[in-house]
Write a protein that holds these residues in place. Structure first.
Motif, short mmCIF file in Angstrom:
data_model
loop_
_atom_site.label_atom_id
_atom_site.label_comp_id
_atom_site.label_asym_id
_atom_site.label_seq_id
_atom_site.Cartn_x
_atom_site.Cartn_y
_atom_site.Cartn_z
N ILE A 113 -4.90 0.74 3.21
CA ILE A 113 -4.12 -0.03 2.24
C ILE A 113 -5.05 -0.67 1.20
O ILE A 113 -4.73 -0.72 0.01
N GLN A 114 -6.21 -1.15 1.65
CA GLN A 114 -7.14 -1.79 0.74
C GLN A 114 -7.66 -0.83 -0.31
O GLN A 114 -7.95 -1.23 -1.45
N ASN A 115 -7.74 0.46 0.03
CA ASN A 115 -8.26 1.45 -0.91
C ASN A 115 -7.18 2.06 -1.79
O ASN A 115 -7.49 2.84 -2.69
N VAL A 116 -5.91 1.73 -1.54
CA VAL A 116 -4.81 2.23 -2.36
C VAL A 116 -4.38 1.09 -3.28
O VAL A 116 -3.59 0.23 -2.91
N GLN A 117 -4.90 1.07 -4.48
CA GLN A 117 -4.70 -0.07 -5.36
C GLN A 117 -3.28 -0.13 -5.91
O GLN A 117 -2.64 -1.17 -5.92
N ARG A 118 -2.76 1.00 -6.37
CA ARG A 118 -1.46 0.99 -7.05
C ARG A 118 -0.31 0.72 -6.10
O ARG A 118 0.67 0.06 -6.45
N LEU A 119 -0.39 1.22 -4.87
CA LEU A 119 0.71 1.09 -3.92
C LEU A 119 0.42 0.06 -2.84
O LEU A 119 1.04 0.07 -1.78
N SER A 123 2.94 -0.85 0.16
CA SER A 123 2.49 -0.53 1.51
C SER A 123 2.62 -1.74 2.44
O SER A 123 3.04 -1.61 3.59
N ILE A 124 2.27 -2.91 1.93
CA ILE A 124 2.38 -4.12 2.74
C ILE A 124 3.84 -4.42 3.07
O ILE A 124 4.17 -4.79 4.21
N VAL A 125 4.73 -4.23 2.09
CA VAL A 125 6.15 -4.47 2.33
C VAL A 125 6.68 -3.50 3.40
O VAL A 125 7.43 -3.90 4.31
N LEU A 196 -5.61 -8.42 8.83
CA LEU A 196 -6.85 -7.75 8.43
C LEU A 196 -6.88 -7.47 6.93
O LEU A 196 -7.96 -7.52 6.31
N VAL A 197 -5.75 -7.17 6.33
CA VAL A 197 -5.72 -6.99 4.87
C VAL A 197 -6.09 -8.29 4.17
O VAL A 197 -6.83 -8.29 3.18
N SER A 198 -5.59 -9.40 4.69
CA SER A 198 -5.97 -10.70 4.11
C SER A 198 -7.46 -10.94 4.25
O SER A 198 -8.11 -11.46 3.33
#
Length: 315
Positions: A113-119, A123-125, A196-198
């Protein structure tokens, strides 16, 4: 004739600051008092009351409960029962496997998710959907998936020719345990992902720029930059998940009700049956207190192991 004028003594700045701090402290305690009373009423009091119950032989009468002090008799009864140790083994095994898999999958998904900037936001939702479902509803959904007659899983596996006939996934001990683990991992991995994303977003981008300039590859960047900075978030996610996994109740209660036999009977299920179904209040309280002690021990062991790993790497 002279007139002496009396001067009012001025308060020193240090004393004024001390008085102001004391006033602020009293105001803060006053604001916290309602929350503290609620915490005492709904958390501290039940814990103390459960401990008291665990040392008494309690009988239900027409006028209420009759307490008779029995010392450690309830604990001796609990620790002498094989079903208790089976529940301990299942709870520990279930917690270790599910938490380890969730941390591993959560880390992989968070990095993706961290490497997918546009989505990233989308992705988090999407990841929040399984976590936002009430566990009872989620368990009912997985019950339909695992159903031996009309379950979706049997239909998919038969269509892929993996199995020749419908399987009763919740009817055998091994498959029931695995099925419950899959359902739990599906629901709670997003919780780990969000933490982890945070944590990944808090890592300064300059660290990655320095690693790129030094010629580090993807694995070296992860191991020397990302993972050390993410250890606190991993520890936090693991700690929360251990607390939740050791108290698992609603998922096995809806899916298997502790069966087949006692193969998926957690400590929470055993305590509920003893306390509310069999009305053995003292023994049920002893199981609850023992569970709390076990959870605290597991959390301390996890934090100690994680701290030792960090210290070894730092040395």
């Amino acid at each position: 004739m002279s007139i002496a004028t009396a001067q009012t003594p001025t308060r020193s700045p240090r004393r004024a600051r001390r008085s102001l701090k004391s006033t602020d402290r009293r105001a803060g305690l006053g604001l916290l008092a309602p929350a503290g009373i609620v915490i005492l009423a709904v958390t501290i009091f039940p814990i103390i009351y459960s401990i008291v119950m665990s040392f008494n032989d309690i009988t239900l009468t027409t006028t209420g409960f009759d307490f008779k002090f029995s010392g450690f008799h309830n604990y001796a009864t609990v620790y002498g029962a094989p079903v208790f140790w089976h529940s301990v083994w299942f709870t520990v095994y279930y917690s270790i496997v599910t938490v380890a898999v969730e941390l591993f999958l959560g880390l992989l998904i968070a990095l993706a998710i961290q490497n997918v900037q546009r989505l990233k936001d989308l992705s988090i939702v999407i990841m929040l959907i399984p976590w936002s479902l009430i566990t009872v509803i989620s368990a009912q959904m997985w019950g339909y998936i695992y159903n031996g007659v009309y379950g979706v899983l049997n239909g998919v596996f038969q269509g892929l020719h993996i199995i020749g006939s419908p399987a009763n996934w919740l009817g055998a001990p091994t498959s029931a345990v695995m099925a419950m683990m899959v359902a739990d991992i599906w629901k709670t991995t997003p919780f780990v992902v969000i933490i982890l994303v945070s944590g990944l977003q808090m890592i300064p981008h300059d660290y990655y720029e320095a690693a790129r300039i030094d010629g580090a590859n993807a694995w070296q960047t992860f191991w020397n930059v990302t993972f050390p900075q993410l250890r606190g978030s991993i520890a936090l996610a693991g700690l929360f998940r251990i607390l939740q996994a050791f108290g698992v109740f609603d998922l096995p209660f809806v899916l298997t009700h502790g069966g087949p036999g006692t193969s998926t009977q957690s400590l929470a299920i055993l305590g509920e049956e003893t306390l509310f179904q069999n009305l053995h209040f003292g023994i049920g309280a002893a199981i609850a207190v023992s569970t709390v002690i076990l959870v605290l021990g597991a959390c301390l062991a996890f934090l100690s192991a994680f701290r030792s790993m960090v210290e070894e790497e730092a040395a």
